[in-house]
Enzyme design. Sequence first.
Site, PDB file in Angstrom:
ATOM      1  N   GLU A   1       6.019   7.818  -4.034  1.00 49.92           N
ATOM      2  CA  GLU A   1       4.584   7.811  -4.334  1.00 49.92           C
ATOM      3  C   GLU A   1       4.242   9.063  -5.115  1.00 49.92           C
ATOM      4  O   GLU A   1       4.783  10.141  -4.823  1.00 49.92           O
ATOM      5  CB  GLU A   1       3.770   7.765  -3.038  1.00 49.92           C
ATOM      6  CG  GLU A   1       4.042   6.493  -2.247  1.00 49.92           C
ATOM      7  CD  GLU A   1       3.277   6.415  -0.921  1.00 49.92           C
ATOM      8  OE1 GLU A   1       2.462   7.327  -0.638  1.00 49.92           O
ATOM      9  OE2 GLU A   1       3.492   5.443  -0.180  1.00 49.92           O
TER      10      GLU A   1
ATOM     11  N   HIS B   1      -1.812   3.799  -1.278  1.00 51.43           N
ATOM     12  CA  HIS B   1      -1.712   4.363   0.075  1.00 51.43           C
ATOM     13  C   HIS B   1      -3.092   4.698   0.654  1.00 51.43           C
ATOM     14  O   HIS B   1      -3.350   5.812   1.123  1.00 51.43           O
ATOM     15  CB  HIS B   1      -0.817   5.609   0.083  1.00 51.43           C
ATOM     16  CG  HIS B   1      -0.241   5.903   1.435  1.00 51.43           C
ATOM     17  ND1 HIS B   1       0.994   6.446   1.621  1.00 51.43           N
ATOM     18  CD2 HIS B   1      -0.747   5.718   2.684  1.00 51.43           C
ATOM     19  CE1 HIS B   1       1.241   6.597   2.917  1.00 51.43           C
ATOM     20  NE2 HIS B   1       0.186   6.160   3.579  1.00 51.43           N
ATOM     21  N   ILE B   2      -3.949   3.685   0.602  1.00 52.77           N
ATOM     22  CA  ILE B   2      -5.329   3.894   1.078  1.00 52.77           C
ATOM     23  C   ILE B   2      -5.613   3.111   2.363  1.00 52.77           C
ATOM     24  O   ILE B   2      -6.770   2.981   2.760  1.00 52.77           O
ATOM     25  CB  ILE B   2      -6.362   3.480   0.000  1.00 52.77           C
ATOM     26  CG1 ILE B   2      -5.962   2.136  -0.614  1.00 52.77           C
ATOM     27  CG2 ILE B   2      -6.498   4.540  -1.082  1.00 52.77           C
ATOM     28  CD1 ILE B   2      -7.039   1.158  -0.708  1.00 52.77           C
TER      29      ILE B   2
ATOM     30  N   ASP C   1       0.836  -1.211   0.000  1.00 54.34           N
ATOM     31  CA  ASP C   1       0.000   0.000   0.000  1.00 54.34           C
ATOM     32  C   ASP C   1       0.867   1.256   0.000  1.00 54.34           C
ATOM     33  O   ASP C   1       0.370   2.349  -0.230  1.00 54.34           O
ATOM     34  CB  ASP C   1      -0.901  -0.022   1.251  1.00 54.34           C
ATOM     35  CG  ASP C   1      -1.919   1.106   1.271  1.00 54.34           C
ATOM     36  OD1 ASP C   1      -2.574   1.325   0.231  1.00 54.34           O
ATOM     37  OD2 ASP C   1      -2.049   1.772   2.319  1.00 54.34           O
TER      38      ASP C   1
HETATM   39  P1  NAI Z   1       2.702   2.629  16.492  1.00 50.94           P
HETATM   40  O1  NAI Z   1       3.719   3.640  16.827  1.00 50.94           O
HETATM   41  O2  NAI Z   1       1.493   2.486  17.338  1.00 50.94           O
HETATM   42  O3  NAI Z   1       3.410   1.179  16.403  1.00 50.94           O
HETATM   43  C1  NAI Z   1       4.653   0.959  15.806  1.00 50.94           C
HETATM   44  C2  NAI Z   1       5.330  -0.184  16.562  1.00 50.94           C
HETATM   45  O4  NAI Z   1       6.521  -0.543  15.871  1.00 50.94           O
HETATM   46  C3  NAI Z   1       5.730   0.200  17.980  1.00 50.94           C
HETATM   47  O5  NAI Z   1       5.215  -0.753  18.894  1.00 50.94           O
HETATM   48  C4  NAI Z   1       7.252   0.187  17.932  1.00 50.94           C
HETATM   49  O6  NAI Z   1       7.841  -0.181  19.165  1.00 50.94           O
HETATM   50  C5  NAI Z   1       7.504  -0.833  16.851  1.00 50.94           C
HETATM   51  N1  NAI Z   1       8.825  -0.744  16.221  1.00 50.94           N
HETATM   52  C6  NAI Z   1       9.570   0.352  15.968  1.00 50.94           C
HETATM   53  N2  NAI Z   1      10.705   0.026  15.338  1.00 50.94           N
HETATM   54  C7  NAI Z   1      10.673  -1.328  15.190  1.00 50.94           C
HETATM   55  C8  NAI Z   1      11.561  -2.268  14.609  1.00 50.94           C
HETATM   56  N3  NAI Z   1      12.725  -1.883  14.049  1.00 50.94           N
HETATM   57  N4  NAI Z   1      11.221  -3.578  14.652  1.00 50.94           N
HETATM   58  C9  NAI Z   1      10.052  -3.972  15.237  1.00 50.94           C
HETATM   59  N5  NAI Z   1       9.180  -3.125  15.801  1.00 50.94           N
HETATM   60  C10 NAI Z   1       9.482  -1.821  15.766  1.00 50.94           C
HETATM   61  O7  NAI Z   1       2.294   2.913  14.978  1.00 50.94           O
HETATM   62  P2  NAI Z   1       0.952   2.497  14.233  1.00 50.94           P
HETATM   63  O8  NAI Z   1      -0.082   3.543  14.446  1.00 50.94           O
HETATM   64  O9  NAI Z   1       0.625   1.099  14.561  1.00 50.94           O
HETATM   65  O10 NAI Z   1       1.445   2.616  12.705  1.00 50.94           O
HETATM   66  C11 NAI Z   1       2.340   1.665  12.153  1.00 50.94           C
HETATM   67  C12 NAI Z   1       2.751   2.089  10.755  1.00 50.94           C
HETATM   68  O11 NAI Z   1       1.622   2.187   9.900  1.00 50.94           O
HETATM   69  C13 NAI Z   1       3.455   3.451  10.688  1.00 50.94           C
HETATM   70  O12 NAI Z   1       4.529   3.376   9.780  1.00 50.94           O
HETATM   71  C14 NAI Z   1       2.404   4.355  10.075  1.00 50.94           C
HETATM   72  O13 NAI Z   1       2.997   5.408   9.380  1.00 50.94           O
HETATM   73  C15 NAI Z   1       1.713   3.380   9.131  1.00 50.94           C
HETATM   74  N6  NAI Z   1       0.371   3.787   8.720  1.00 50.94           N
HETATM   75  C16 NAI Z   1       0.011   3.561   7.399  1.00 50.94           C
HETATM   76  C17 NAI Z   1      -1.240   3.927   6.957  1.00 50.94           C
HETATM   77  C18 NAI Z   1      -1.640   3.652   5.551  1.00 50.94           C
HETATM   78  O14 NAI Z   1      -2.490   4.361   5.030  1.00 50.94           O
HETATM   79  N7  NAI Z   1      -1.105   2.637   4.921  1.00 50.94           N
HETATM   80  C19 NAI Z   1      -2.200   4.621   7.836  1.00 50.94           C
HETATM   81  C20 NAI Z   1      -1.756   4.724   9.219  1.00 50.94           C
HETATM   82  C21 NAI Z   1      -0.502   4.341   9.617  1.00 50.94           C
END
Ligand code: NAI
Length: 416
Positions: A268, A291-292, A263
């Site tokens: 992009e 990216h949705i 996604d």
């Molecule tokens: P979050 O901050 O709640 O969780 C991220 C987790 O990854 C944390 O528990 C952190 O400790 C862990 N982490 C950090 N570095 C790591 C590594 N090297 N190895 C393993 N774990 C690691 O973030 P959330 O809200 O869960 O978002 C996750 C991802 O999803 C982000 O990159 C965010 O930008 C992306 N995202 C994508 C969207 C989309 O439209 N595709 C929409 C919303 C978020």
Amino acid sequence: MPRTSYPKEKIRVVLLENIHPKAAAMLRGEGFSVETTSGSPDGAKLLKLVEDAHVLGIRSKTQLTRDVLGASKRLLAVGCFCIGTDQVHLGAARSAGVPVFNAPFCNTRSVAELTIAEAIGLTRQLTTKSEQMHKGVWDKNASGAHEVRGRTLGIVGYGHIGSQVSVLAEAMGMRVLFYDVLPKLAMGNARPVRSLSELLKESDIVTLHVPSNASTKNLIGAKQLASMRKGACLINNARGGVVDLDALVESLRSGHLSGAALDVFPDEPSANGQEFISVVRGVPNVILTPHIGGSTEEAQEAIGLDVAEKLVKFVNVGTTTGAVNVPEVELPAQDAREDTGAARRHRVLHFHRNVPGVLSTMHQRIAALGANISGEHLRTQDDLGYVVLDMDPTDGKRVHEAVRSIPETIRCRVLW
Ligand code: NAI
């Protein structure tokens, strides 16, 4: 009605970029004057809007630069009705005592649901079958198609999204493993593993939910892909830089991985209609989406309500919980003093330069006016302090003048 420090209908809220109507409805319900527009004005038009607004709501397009913020005469707060806040000069807002709020978690469930849909889509080769049917090819066979029940899902990054995926996957009978750099409470029967390599070796489907930073850049490259099970699938709904796409394409074309869902991409298109250029185009059993992951109407509505509520709480009460650029202070409602009846306590909201002595100067000035402080909340963050003082009903205007004139004051409001 008791006299208030500032009439609510004079609080001018400007919402740009087609923010969900429920946000405007909530802010109007509070008695504020709300103006909405669908576009993202720039130049002189934006400066004019910023100049008069008490509260500004934007999404990701409107650029609130230092100059734009500098044009504001009475801006109290900015609401970013989205996830990111890099379109705002956070430092400039901070040094003006203007909190910036966003909605980091309102689309969590949307991403988690898409991930589950993709896990099933990949194991049943849904997009490939659908493409064949659209071309008139009837190919009914079970070869390579699986149930997700009983298969192992490996979640990398067990934060907001990863842990939601965990709950949904277990509900479908999947075995869930996860790896996170921080200790995390496992949901249900999910099992933490000690290393990324352990997770990659044991999983039929690997899904990535880590942030984009130096430690996650190309987290999944040729070596990691080679260590995954033959026939496994990879899902990346996190950030594009986390996966080395050349290595992924090679693994898919060699038949080591059986599918992928992507996604997010390192490059992009910046606007709809621009061509999507990537090495992953045309690779079989690869689901591509623009990216949705977090883009659902439910998420938009939740973002609208979440940010509007944070703005209301800041304007009415002074709470900065959820602000990304100022110290966070969660405040109780301004209650009336029980023994005096109706009058609300006065509340001083004071952003100041964080140097020694500011608080004692405030105390002295307030004591000199004969006002009684009944509650105090203070948080500092680097060079900025935010102090909130509750006082028994008093002469708000004099208190305001006495506190505002402290040399370290950045911004001062008194509510009553
Ligand atoms: P979050 O901050 O709640 O969780 C991220 C987790 O990854 C944390 O528990 C952190 O400790 C862990 N982490 C950090 N570095 C790591 C590594 N090297 N190895 C393993 N774990 C690691 O973030 P959330 O809200 O869960 O978002 C996750 C991802 O999803 C982000 O990159 C965010 O930008 C992306 N995202 C994508 C969207 C989309 O439209 N595709 C929409 C919303 C978020």
